[in-house]
Design a protein around this motif. Sequence first.
Motif, PDB file in Angstrom:
ATOM      1  N   GLY A  91       0.478  -1.375  -0.423  1.00  0.00           N
ATOM      2  CA  GLY A  91       0.023   0.044   0.151  1.00  0.00           C
ATOM      3  C   GLY A  91       0.916   1.287   0.244  1.00  0.00           C
ATOM      4  O   GLY A  91       0.659   1.885  -0.853  1.00  0.00           O
ATOM      5  N   VAL A  94       2.356   1.592  -3.187  1.00  0.00           N
ATOM      6  CA  VAL A  94       1.687   2.816  -4.809  1.00  0.00           C
ATOM      7  C   VAL A  94       1.093   3.642  -3.904  1.00  0.00           C
ATOM      8  O   VAL A  94       0.934   4.386  -4.896  1.00  0.00           O
ATOM      9  CB  VAL A  94      -0.117   1.656  -4.337  1.00  0.00           C
ATOM     10  N   ALA A  95       0.744   4.179  -2.852  1.00  0.00           N
ATOM     11  CA  ALA A  95       1.171   5.832  -2.391  1.00  0.00           C
ATOM     12  C   ALA A  95       2.125   6.520  -2.936  1.00  0.00           C
ATOM     13  O   ALA A  95       1.794   7.609  -3.087  1.00  0.00           O
ATOM     14  CB  ALA A  95       0.620   5.545  -0.639  1.00  0.00           C
ATOM     15  N   ASP A 174      -5.548   3.172  -5.142  1.00  0.00           N
ATOM     16  CA  ASP A 174      -5.391   2.322  -4.004  1.00  0.00           C
ATOM     17  C   ASP A 174      -6.982   1.230  -3.999  1.00  0.00           C
ATOM     18  O   ASP A 174      -6.701  -0.056  -3.417  1.00  0.00           O
ATOM     19  CB  ASP A 174      -5.344   3.505  -2.339  1.00  0.00           C
ATOM     20  N   ARG A 175      -7.760   1.671  -4.520  1.00  0.00           N
ATOM     21  CA  ARG A 175      -9.333   0.846  -4.389  1.00  0.00           C
ATOM     22  C   ARG A 175      -8.848   0.260  -5.306  1.00  0.00           C
ATOM     23  O   ARG A 175      -8.979  -1.428  -5.448  1.00  0.00           O
ATOM     24  CB  ARG A 175     -10.209   1.977  -4.901  1.00  0.00           C
ATOM     25  N   ARG A 178      -6.046  -2.545  -3.589  1.00  0.00           N
ATOM     26  CA  ARG A 178      -6.870  -3.272  -2.817  1.00  0.00           C
ATOM     27  C   ARG A 178      -8.136  -4.604  -3.409  1.00  0.00           C
ATOM     28  O   ARG A 178      -8.792  -5.688  -3.219  1.00  0.00           O
ATOM     29  CB  ARG A 178      -8.250  -2.765  -1.675  1.00  0.00           C
TER      30      ARG A 178
END
Length: 188
Positions: A91, A94-95, A174-175, A178
């Motif tokens: 995560g 990704v960020a 992020d969506r 996930r």
Amino acid sequence: MSDHQRADARRNYARILAVAEDEVAAHGAGASLEQIARVAGVGSATVRRHFPTRQALLAAVSHKRIEALCARARELTGTGDSRAALLEWLGEVVAYCVAARGLAEALAYEPAEGDSLYENSCSAALEEAGGPLLRRAARDGAVAPDVSVADLITLIVGIVLATEHHPDPGAQADRLFRLAVAGLSPTG
């Protein structure tokens, strides 16, 4: 090469890199090498001597962020739930890729001209750092044993590049990440 020439080369490198960081932040991976040369006050041949490919330039610009992500992977290795630790790190990758223009491109596999064995140093560093997190999660049965860090980085790069023009690229990336992790099946 004399000491004076080496000192000039080091100064040129530092100046080019500083300008490149600003240009990539402003324009992303497509930042103009000619503009970087102009602003740095050097010729385009000097830029190409220090950074023979766009990938080399992006890797240098992304170096500090890659180091931070590698350090974070080492911090998370062996802590808490193995799946949660791996997903926390991914995560953050990704960020970082969303926030740092050009980082996703730096991680993308792009063979150098005529070189099918090109190794992406940014991806290689992340693969090495994330390896222990992934191996622990696989050993715990939280991740399929045939998944590699390279697979996960490629997935992240694809998501980040596909969402970079979205009104809220961070939330969308992020969506989608996930969603990829959870799969398409409904929960419950």
